[in-house]
Write an enzyme that holds these catalytic residues in place. Sequence first.
Site, PDB file in Angstrom:
ATOM      1  NE  ARG A 228      53.978  58.235  60.690  1.00 48.95           N
ATOM      2  CZ  ARG A 228      54.816  58.679  59.757  1.00 48.95           C
ATOM      3  NH1 ARG A 228      55.662  59.648  60.035  1.00 48.95           N
ATOM      4  NH2 ARG A 228      54.803  58.137  58.567  1.00 48.95           N
TER       5      ARG A 228
ATOM      6  CE  LYS B  10      58.847  59.803  39.523  1.00 50.19           C
ATOM      7  NZ  LYS B  10      60.124  59.878  40.223  1.00 50.19           N
TER       8      LYS B  10
ATOM      9  N   GLY C 273      51.798  55.981  52.037  1.00 47.20           N
ATOM     10  CA  GLY C 273      51.421  57.205  52.743  1.00 47.20           C
ATOM     11  C   GLY C 273      50.300  57.993  52.090  1.00 47.20           C
TER      12      GLY C 273
ATOM     13  N   GLY D 192      56.885  53.696  53.423  1.00 44.48           N
ATOM     14  CA  GLY D 192      58.041  52.989  52.866  1.00 44.48           C
ATOM     15  C   GLY D 192      58.145  51.565  53.397  1.00 44.48           C
TER      16      GLY D 192
END
Length: 401
Positions: free
Chosen positions: A44, A205, A358, A381
């Site tokens: 990052r 999921k 991610g 996200g």
Amino acid sequence: MNPSEVETPPFRTIRQLDLEGKRLLIRVDFNVPLKEGKVTDTTRITASLPTLRYALEKKAKLILMSHLGRPDGKVVENLRMKPVGEALSRILGLPVQTATDCVGPEVEAQAARLQPGQILLLENLRFHPEEEKNDPQFSKALARLGDLYINDAFGTAHRAHASTAGVAEFLPAAAGFLLQSELEALGKVLHNPQRPYWLILGGAKVSDKIKLIDNLIDKVNGILIGGGMQYTFFVAQGIGVGNSPVEKDHLSTARQVVAKTQQRGIPLLLPLDHVIADKVAPDAQVKITDRPGVPDGWEGVDIGPKTREAFAKALQGARTILWNGPLGIFEMEPFSKGTRAVAEAVANCGAVSVVGGGDTTAAVTKFGLADRMTHVSTGGGASLEFLEGRELPGVVALAKR
Ligand code: AMP
């Protein structure tokens, strides 16, 4: 008009501002992993370098701000920014000053003393509860530190916080290069893809990905499904999956996705075989099934060899690929072959490839294939929300300026 120009709000970029001699308040995403006071992954920090180097070249005074971890509005000693400043200093080969807070008279004085080419890293923004509340007074206090505001924190652009949204009300604002390149790459797959366009979905999921599927199902030319989410699709078709994860309250969601792809006449490929294990552990007993479905007492942990081949073949003619979610539990070596094979197929097929999320980013990085993708998103996200078609508050705040 180009459709991406309609959908993406117009905002200024750093190139459009005169930076010389100015105090540049830059929101970066330095939320890096730490172990024993050392930064263990500098990805990052590295991602912010194009903006930082450009600003240094233009003789700006750099005031950097970021959150680190989840201190929940209190000072947490092991979430101070000092080790991040040390890592940045090593990478840039320049001194980086650190502040003891991110607002207040002392920091204001420190910011005012900066000379062109000098860098000040503020203390963790989330030591103040006002940051996550997007408190206007706190935004104003941050704004007092700079002459111009740059948002380059794509990873937090989906949050309406003081440093990502509120501060833009009080200073001339623009996007940094990382934010700009993320929005361009993700905007292209959303609004302007070359065809055929394939969506690869995996991860834990169905429920996490349903908004993404809803937003993309009318845009893509084919969908590949693997990962933990596939088992809900199998159970929805009456196929047993043993101990594999199933979201029972999303069986109808899975049926609706299948029906919609049938209505549109686009392929939705589910695995043809599975790697199954008697437990989720690297020393598990492992078998490969010869058909879809998992026997009782076993758990599906990866796509099988027939599936790897079929998925790679499907991707061969693709011109655009969007990939979100690993195809198996890639973190464990014996269950990583499916994700690796798909990563290789994506890298080799010559399509514009965009990797979001991610875990998927971690997977392609682990396999040494990140450089072979067109774009690997730094925001898990944020990229998911953008691809779901939602507005990102950090981007909207820039657009308003
Ligand atoms: P997500 O963040 O939704 O993309 O989910 C990523 C996680 O899904 C990773 O940690 C994978 O280990 C996990 N995953 C992938 N395949 C499976 C599977 N077959 N069973 C359970 N978890 C899986």
